[in-house]
Design an enzyme around this catalytic site. Structure first.
Site, PDB file in Angstrom:
ATOM      1  N   GLU A  32      56.811 -59.433 -22.568  1.00  0.00           N
ATOM      2  CA  GLU A  32      57.520 -59.772 -23.694  1.00  0.00           C
ATOM      3  C   GLU A  32      56.395 -59.948 -24.891  1.00  0.00           C
ATOM      4  O   GLU A  32      56.280 -59.164 -25.502  1.00  0.00           O
ATOM      5  CB  GLU A  32      59.118 -60.373 -24.206  1.00  0.00           C
ATOM      6  CG  GLU A  32      60.052 -59.852 -23.096  1.00  0.00           C
ATOM      7  CD  GLU A  32      61.131 -61.175 -23.217  1.00  0.00           C
ATOM      8  OE1 GLU A  32      62.557 -60.642 -22.504  1.00  0.00           O
ATOM      9  OE2 GLU A  32      60.836 -62.155 -23.892  1.00  0.00           O
TER      10      GLU A  32
ATOM     11  N   ASN B  12      21.427 -69.207 -53.274  1.00  0.00           N
ATOM     12  CA  ASN B  12      20.350 -68.089 -53.679  1.00  0.00           C
ATOM     13  C   ASN B  12      19.566 -67.871 -53.009  1.00  0.00           C
ATOM     14  O   ASN B  12      18.828 -66.681 -52.408  1.00  0.00           O
ATOM     15  CB  ASN B  12      20.466 -67.654 -55.166  1.00  0.00           C
ATOM     16  CG  ASN B  12      22.327 -67.547 -55.082  1.00  0.00           C
ATOM     17  OD1 ASN B  12      23.063 -68.310 -55.862  1.00  0.00           O
ATOM     18  ND2 ASN B  12      23.404 -66.159 -55.058  1.00  0.00           N
TER      19      ASN B  12
ATOM     20  N   SER C 257      67.886 -68.866 -21.511  1.00  0.00           N
ATOM     21  CA  SER C 257      68.797 -68.727 -23.364  1.00  0.00           C
ATOM     22  C   SER C 257      68.756 -70.170 -23.377  1.00  0.00           C
ATOM     23  O   SER C 257      69.222 -71.017 -22.394  1.00  0.00           O
ATOM     24  CB  SER C 257      69.589 -68.248 -22.165  1.00  0.00           C
ATOM     25  OG  SER C 257      70.756 -67.863 -23.741  1.00  0.00           O
TER      26      SER C 257
ATOM     27  N   HIS D  54      60.846 -39.722 -16.084  1.00  0.00           N
ATOM     28  CA  HIS D  54      62.139 -39.451 -16.996  1.00  0.00           C
ATOM     29  C   HIS D  54      63.390 -41.077 -16.183  1.00  0.00           C
ATOM     30  O   HIS D  54      64.355 -40.975 -17.267  1.00  0.00           O
ATOM     31  CB  HIS D  54      63.100 -38.925 -16.261  1.00  0.00           C
ATOM     32  CG  HIS D  54      61.967 -37.512 -16.921  1.00  0.00           C
ATOM     33  ND1 HIS D  54      61.503 -36.864 -18.256  1.00  0.00           N
ATOM     34  CD2 HIS D  54      61.936 -36.286 -15.794  1.00  0.00           C
ATOM     35  CE1 HIS D  54      61.137 -35.646 -18.244  1.00  0.00           C
ATOM     36  NE2 HIS D  54      61.480 -35.672 -16.444  1.00  0.00           N
TER      37      HIS D  54
ATOM     38  N   LYS E  73      69.948 -68.191 -16.560  1.00  0.00           N
ATOM     39  CA  LYS E  73      69.242 -67.348 -17.483  1.00  0.00           C
ATOM     40  C   LYS E  73      67.911 -67.198 -17.578  1.00  0.00           C
ATOM     41  O   LYS E  73      67.004 -68.433 -17.640  1.00  0.00           O
ATOM     42  CB  LYS E  73      69.850 -66.699 -18.179  1.00  0.00           C
ATOM     43  CG  LYS E  73      68.962 -65.366 -18.692  1.00  0.00           C
ATOM     44  CD  LYS E  73      70.011 -64.839 -20.044  1.00  0.00           C
ATOM     45  CE  LYS E  73      70.203 -63.174 -20.104  1.00  0.00           C
ATOM     46  NZ  LYS E  73      68.111 -62.938 -20.461  1.00  0.00           N
TER      47      LYS E  73
ATOM     48  N   GLY F 205      33.144 -59.427 -49.945  1.00  0.00           N
ATOM     49  CA  GLY F 205      33.531 -60.900 -48.780  1.00  0.00           C
ATOM     50  C   GLY F 205      32.140 -61.250 -49.460  1.00  0.00           C
ATOM     51  O   GLY F 205      31.842 -63.074 -49.121  1.00  0.00           O
TER      52      GLY F 205
ATOM     53  N   ASN G  57      63.890 -65.064 -18.787  1.00  0.00           N
ATOM     54  CA  ASN G  57      63.094 -63.920 -18.780  1.00  0.00           C
ATOM     55  C   ASN G  57      62.369 -63.953 -18.811  1.00  0.00           C
ATOM     56  O   ASN G  57      61.523 -64.278 -18.361  1.00  0.00           O
ATOM     57  CB  ASN G  57      63.964 -64.260 -20.440  1.00  0.00           C
ATOM     58  CG  ASN G  57      64.805 -63.757 -21.027  1.00  0.00           C
ATOM     59  OD1 ASN G  57      65.943 -63.246 -20.409  1.00  0.00           O
ATOM     60  ND2 ASN G  57      65.344 -65.171 -21.844  1.00  0.00           N
TER      61      ASN G  57
END
Length: 462
Positions: free
Chosen positions: A327, A127, A314, A184, A320, A101, A322
């Site tokens: 997500e 410097n 959609s 399950h 629709k 770096g 979502n």
């Protein structure tokens, strides 16, 4: 560039054209030309940390009698402007650069030197003055630790606390709701919705503890080790005084590392923190997927809850909606898990006295912290706080759940219970009806033994 668009700067390698309006100088320009690899730059939290570092270093060098007070003050004031984001456009370098770096350290030194020279009215050298008592090899690792700690303290941890509080508040409002548990992905014993959410809350709480535990080692700073850990060209007291000054500036518990060789040669603390972030991501991915499953439908899914409708779902299917926030969180979690792989590989690249993947570690670690924090707030405010519960549907499913026969095992035995469950499945009848038909239990006993809420408290029902 035309003559009007550039100026000539010199460094130890000779002359180079630099944009006329750039605050940086030759070394930064060489890196601009050497590394046209991506559009990934050091993020704002890291530039902020570098500003804090350069300002603290100037103050310490002044206090140690190594720098004139007016020069130190000019550097400190300019460094604060960098920390405040006033000159972010002057940091153009790609993160895919020299592994130490050095290019970004010199970028910072040059920008601050230019501005401090203008403020002071005499030459401030990048410097000799801005970099006094420092090396890229301790400054860049220090920047990783400082920026990561700040971003965790100011963004991620408050966001996770907010998420946990939101989950707990929602749980308190749905404690009366009993639903069918699932193992399950198959029907299991009843569970209160509040109990399900309590598992999420504990996951988030454990994540908070994991991050906080890792920050103990992030607080240990490399500054003072200079080139290889021996502290060459730095005052013997510089590292400790620097850490104390930075702690004063930020209000965070920074200390100097007890072994600079470790802090320059390795990025173990960053790898550890990344691992904890990955665990948090795994927890949040689990929570997000539970929300998606519970919200699925509204006709052909589980339809246990309804998440807030935030946008059309959609471009072709009218009406629709979502689960966009869970997500988005799931994708954030995938990114964090991938970032951890990069950071792990980066951490392996400590060769002798220096790690040489510092920029990519810095970028990925900070991205993970930032996006986890941002997404956690959204998950809390735009998903969990506002979801509604389809209570009648849940109660109906519980009533029809053949697995409730499990509560009868201590009274009628496993074999008879299995027969009742199978008939309940096959004939689409309730366990209560078939228990009354296939056992000698009274209606009162059956009601008591098959009380769904009572099943959520554990123990043997007799």
């Amino acid at each position: 560039m035309s003559a009007q668009e550039y100026r000539i700067e010199k460094d130890s390698m000779g002359e180079i054209r630099v944009p006329a309006d750039a605050l940086y100088s030759a070394q930064t320009q060489r890196a601009v030309e050497n590394f046209p690899i991506s559009d990934l730059k050091f993020p704002r939290p890291y530039i902020r940390a570098l500003g804090f570092i350069k300002g603290a270093a100037a103050e310490v060098n002044r206090d140690l009698g190594l720098m004139e007070a007016d020069m130190a003050d000019a550097i400190r004031a300019t460094a604060q402007d960098v920390a405040d984001g006033k000159h972010d456009k002057q940091f153009p370098l790609d993160i895919f650069q020299t592994g130490s770096g050095t290019s970004t350290n010199m970028n910072t030194n040059e920008v601050i030197a230019t501005l401090a020279t203008q403020k002071l009215g005499r030459k401030v050298h990048p410097n000799d003055h801005v970099n006094m008592g420092q090396s890229s090899n301790d400054t860049i690792p220090t920047g990783i630790h400082v920026s990561a700690y700040l971003e965790c303290a100011e963004n991620l941890l408050p966001a996770l606390h907010h998420l946990k509080k939101t989950i707990d508040e929602k749980a308190a409002t749905v404690d009366h709701v009993v639903k069918t548990g699932r193992t399950h992905l198959m029907d299991a014993m009843p569970i209160r919705l509040s109990q399900e959410l309590s598992g999420w809350s504990t996951q988030v709480g454990n994540g908070i503890e994991r991050v906080e535990a890792a920050l103990e080692r992030i607080a240990r700073l490399a500054q003072g080790g200079t080139a290889i850990g021996t502290g060459i060209n730095a005052h013997p007291e510089f590292g400790a005084k620097f850490a104390a000054k930075l702690a004063e500036i930020t209000g965070l518990p920074f200390v100097t590392n007890s072994n600079y060789f470790e802090s320059l040669a390795t990025q173990d603390a960053a790898v550890e923190l990344s691992g904890q972030l990955k665990t948090v991501a795994v927890s949040l991915l689990k929570i997000s997927n539970d929300l998606r499953w519970m919200n699925s439908g509204p006709q052909a899914g589980l339809a246990e809850i309804a998440l807030p409708a935030l946008q059309p779902g959609s471009s072709i299917m009218p009406g629709k909606v979502n689960p966009v926030i869970p997500e988005a969180m799931a994708m954030v979690c995938a990114q964090v898990i991938g970032n951890d792989a990069t950071i792990t590989i980066g951490g392996q690249s400590g060769n002798f006295q220096l790690n040489v993947m510092l920029p990519v570690i810095a970028y990925n670690l900070l991205q993970s912290i930032t996006i986890l924090g941002n997404a956690s707030r959204l998950l809390a405010d735009k998903a969990i706080a506002g979801f509604t519960v389809n209570e009648a549907h849940l109660a109906d499913l519980v009533d029809k759940n053949p697995i409730m026969v499990t509560a009868l095992n201590p009274v009628i035995g496993y074999e008879l219970g299995a027969k009742i469950a199978k008939r309940a499945y096959a004939e689409k009848r309730t366990v209560k009806d078939l228990t009354a038909e296939m056992t000698d239990l009274s209606a009162e006993q059956i009601d008591r033994l098959l009380d769904p809420r009572d099943m959520t408290t554990g123990g043997i029902k007799e």
